[in-house]
Write a protein that holds these residues in place. Structure first.
Motif, PDB file in Angstrom:
ATOM      1  N   UNK A  10       2.516   6.806 -21.190  1.00  0.00           N
ATOM      2  CA  UNK A  10       2.967   6.203 -20.257  1.00  0.00           C
ATOM      3  C   UNK A  10       2.818   6.247 -18.790  1.00  0.00           C
ATOM      4  N   UNK A  11       2.369   7.548 -18.485  1.00  0.00           N
ATOM      5  CA  UNK A  11       1.998   8.197 -17.022  1.00  0.00           C
ATOM      6  C   UNK A  11       0.385   7.524 -16.922  1.00  0.00           C
ATOM      7  N   UNK A  12      -0.538   7.515 -17.929  1.00  0.00           N
ATOM      8  CA  UNK A  12      -1.732   6.483 -17.989  1.00  0.00           C
ATOM      9  C   UNK A  12      -1.428   5.280 -17.666  1.00  0.00           C
ATOM     10  N   UNK A  13      -0.481   4.723 -18.417  1.00  0.00           N
ATOM     11  CA  UNK A  13      -0.335   2.982 -17.962  1.00  0.00           C
ATOM     12  C   UNK A  13       0.042   2.836 -16.764  1.00  0.00           C
ATOM     13  N   UNK A  14       1.039   3.672 -16.140  1.00  0.00           N
ATOM     14  CA  UNK A  14       1.453   3.612 -14.565  1.00  0.00           C
ATOM     15  C   UNK A  14       0.466   3.843 -13.871  1.00  0.00           C
ATOM     16  N   UNK A  15      -0.404   4.818 -13.968  1.00  0.00           N
ATOM     17  CA  UNK A  15      -1.712   4.934 -13.229  1.00  0.00           C
ATOM     18  C   UNK A  15      -2.745   3.938 -13.146  1.00  0.00           C
ATOM     19  N   UNK A  16      -2.988   3.230 -14.467  1.00  0.00           N
ATOM     20  CA  UNK A  16      -3.609   2.236 -14.408  1.00  0.00           C
ATOM     21  C   UNK A  16      -3.307   0.988 -13.585  1.00  0.00           C
ATOM     22  N   UNK A  17      -1.972   0.684 -13.714  1.00  0.00           N
ATOM     23  CA  UNK A  17      -1.330  -0.315 -12.974  1.00  0.00           C
ATOM     24  C   UNK A  17      -1.575  -0.229 -11.670  1.00  0.00           C
ATOM     25  N   UNK A  18      -1.211   1.074 -10.881  1.00  0.00           N
ATOM     26  CA  UNK A  18      -1.305   1.166  -9.614  1.00  0.00           C
ATOM     27  C   UNK A  18      -2.730   1.060  -9.038  1.00  0.00           C
ATOM     28  N   UNK A  24       0.792  -1.089  -0.042  1.00  0.00           N
ATOM     29  CA  UNK A  24      -0.190   0.011   0.014  1.00  0.00           C
ATOM     30  C   UNK A  24       0.742   1.337   0.038  1.00  0.00           C
ATOM     31  N   UNK A  25       1.978   1.028   0.900  1.00  0.00           N
ATOM     32  CA  UNK A  25       2.773   2.316   0.714  1.00  0.00           C
ATOM     33  C   UNK A  25       3.388   2.581  -0.746  1.00  0.00           C
ATOM     34  N   UNK A  26       3.780   1.634  -1.407  1.00  0.00           N
ATOM     35  CA  UNK A  26       4.197   1.990  -2.781  1.00  0.00           C
ATOM     36  C   UNK A  26       3.130   2.333  -3.741  1.00  0.00           C
ATOM     37  N   UNK A  27       2.005   1.698  -3.761  1.00  0.00           N
ATOM     38  CA  UNK A  27       0.966   1.878  -4.587  1.00  0.00           C
ATOM     39  C   UNK A  27       0.172   3.374  -4.337  1.00  0.00           C
ATOM     40  N   UNK A  28       0.092   3.709  -3.072  1.00  0.00           N
ATOM     41  CA  UNK A  28      -0.620   4.944  -2.697  1.00  0.00           C
ATOM     42  C   UNK A  28       0.434   6.200  -2.940  1.00  0.00           C
ATOM     43  N   UNK A  29       1.697   6.218  -2.341  1.00  0.00           N
ATOM     44  CA  UNK A  29       2.711   6.991  -2.986  1.00  0.00           C
ATOM     45  C   UNK A  29       2.555   7.334  -4.385  1.00  0.00           C
ATOM     46  N   UNK A  30       2.730   6.070  -5.341  1.00  0.00           N
ATOM     47  CA  UNK A  30       2.859   6.350  -6.838  1.00  0.00           C
ATOM     48  C   UNK A  30       1.472   7.024  -7.231  1.00  0.00           C
TER      49      UNK A  30
END
Length: 467
Positions: free
Chosen positions: A394-402, A359-365
């Motif tokens: 690229x940002x959208x893909x990262x956002x979706x994965x998170x 959760x720390x990694x996901x929410x920080x991202x």
């Protein structure tokens, strides 16, 4: 109808040249329509032709001197032409107009602060060291909490990080940022008093503050009402500091009004430090006396957290502002962690630690992406991220994965921690609550099924959206 189509294109930052061409034809047919004149000028502004834009917008101002949108547009154009004093004059004129919408007024006020170089540069040069000092103090406090073996020093380091946090929260560009910091100060002080009182009671019974000695001598101390009181006080204090349900109110206000970069930092550290304290004190130092077994405390906390998951997820779904949505989501995720701890099994502790890390990694991202895209924007809604994929794939893909990780879908780190949590629940005496955990995980999907999925770029009339 063609005029409305052209207006729509300008709002969406789409087919600008074609929209200008259509509006120029309309202007030739009716050169006294202020709406057409304003739109032509704004079209030129969007294409960087500021001199031509200024001519049209000056005419629009003559025809509609009391229109908020026209004055706002003219201010933006003048600013680009380096006529900053005049730009601020027209922006300030909007603030005096009774028919100006609240959202526009808020944006004008933001521009008057952020785009005032004398104010911004002077403040930045004179006070930037305070920000970095507070940030370093937070890091020192968090590091000290983890490294110390003295329970009083743990309290001291916790307060060092808290005091620095109050200042960082107050640095937001919102009117209520200082108020949110003051409220957090009062609430955090109550939690600190509870923790200090608990430490005092434990010291009275054991005569030591060293955590290793305390864990050995607490066994010799006879269980008494004062020891039980110390357990209750310490847990309530840590719950306040960690924003555990139902003591989470300060977290919502903090995430809403603190600077985005500060929220990004806190989302992965502040509340997780509280979880560390909870584990260190109750499952290490006091573990020999089974503190959660008094008055069925573990069962009470477990069912409170279960209710917190349901309620926080429900409120998160109802939010349109992204920071508030993620704040309520954090409360729900913290409740998952507490549920895992309150199972009082090795599998439960393992699940809680894995979920803390993920959760720390996901929410920080997630907060970091929001910060990058909307560094100077307040009140960011789901509509504001519409069309993100077409602008920043690229940002959208990262956002979706998170987001998928936050939901806990397979092939993401969130799935691993949710899997460990459900398995730990199945192996415990509370197997029947696993259904609630699964249901709330699926409910999280509703957070992201909205108009924000539309691939249409969202650009307001002022053209100041970053995406």
């Amino acid at each position: 109808m063609s005029n409305y189509l052209a207006y729509s294109w300008l709002e969406r930052d789409k087919n600008i040249n074609k929209a200008i061409s259509m509006l120029e034809k309309a202007y030739k047919e009716n050169d006294n329509d202020p709406y057409i004149i304003d739109s032509v000028g704004w079209g030129y502004y969007l294409t960087g032709r500021y001199v031509e834009a200024e001519k049209y917008m000056r005419r629009a101002i003559e025809l509609m001197p009391n229109d908020p949108i026209v004055n706002d547009h003219y201010g933006d154009i003048l600013w680009k032409m380096n006529r900053k004093t005049q730009a601020q004059y027209f922006w300030k004129s909007v603030l005096r107009m009774s028919d100006a919408e609240k959202e526009m007024i808020d944006k004008i006020k933001e521009k008057l602060i952020i785009k005032n170089p004398e104010f911004t540069n002077k403040y930045a040069k004179e006070n930037i060291y305070l920000f970095y000092t507070s940030w370093l103090l937070c890091n020192i406090g968090f590091s000290g909490i983890i490294l110390t073996n003295d329970i009083f020093n743990l309290f001291v380091f916790l307060e060092i990080s808290s005091l620095a946090s109050y200042f960082l929260i107050s640095q937001g560009n919102y009117k209520k940022s200082v108020l949110a910091a003051i409220q957090y100060l009062f609430i955090g002080s109550i939690g600190a008093v509870f923790i200090l009182m608990a430490i005092g009671i434990l010291y009275t019974h054991t005569g030591t503050l060293n955590m290793t000695d305390l864990s050995e001598k607490i066994i010799q101390a006879k269980p008494s009402s004062s020891v039980i009181l110390a357990i209750a006080l310490f847990f309530i204090g840590v719950a306040i500091k960690s924003a555990l349900f139902p003591l989470h109110g300060w977290l919502i206000r903090t995430y809403a009004y603190a600077p985005s970069i500060v929220v990004t930092y806190f989302s992965g550290t502040s509340t997780k430090i509280g979880i560390y304290i909870l584990l260190r004190v109750f499952l290490d130092i006091l573990n020999s006396i089974n503190p959660f077994e008094y008055y069925d405390l573990a069962q009470l906390i477990l069912f409170l957290s279960l209710f917190g998951v349901l309620l926080a997820t429900f409120f998160a779904i109802k939010q349109s502002e992204i920071k508030n949505m993620l704040a309520f989501s954090s409360v729900a995720q913290l409740s998952y962690i507490v549920i895992a701890i309150m199972l009082l099994t090795p599998d439960g502790v393992t699940a809680s630690l894995i979920h803390v890390f993920n959760h720390s990694i996901i929410k920080t991202g997630l907060f970091l992406i929001i910060t990058i895209l909307f560094i100077n924007n307040n009140n960011i809604t789901l509509d504001d991220i519409a069309g993100l994929n077409s602008k920043h794939p690229l940002i959208a893909s990262s956002f979706l994965i998170l987001l998928l990780g936050l939901v806990g879908l397979p092939l993401t780190s969130g799935f691993i921690s949710k899997w460990y949590l459900v398995m730990a629940i199945f192996k415990s005496d509370y197997w029947y609550i696993s259904g609630v955990v699964l249901i709330t995980s699926f409910m999280t999907c509703l957070l992201y099924t909205s108009d924000a999925a539309d691939d249409t770029p969202c650009v307001d009339l002022g053209g100041r959206r970053i995406i």
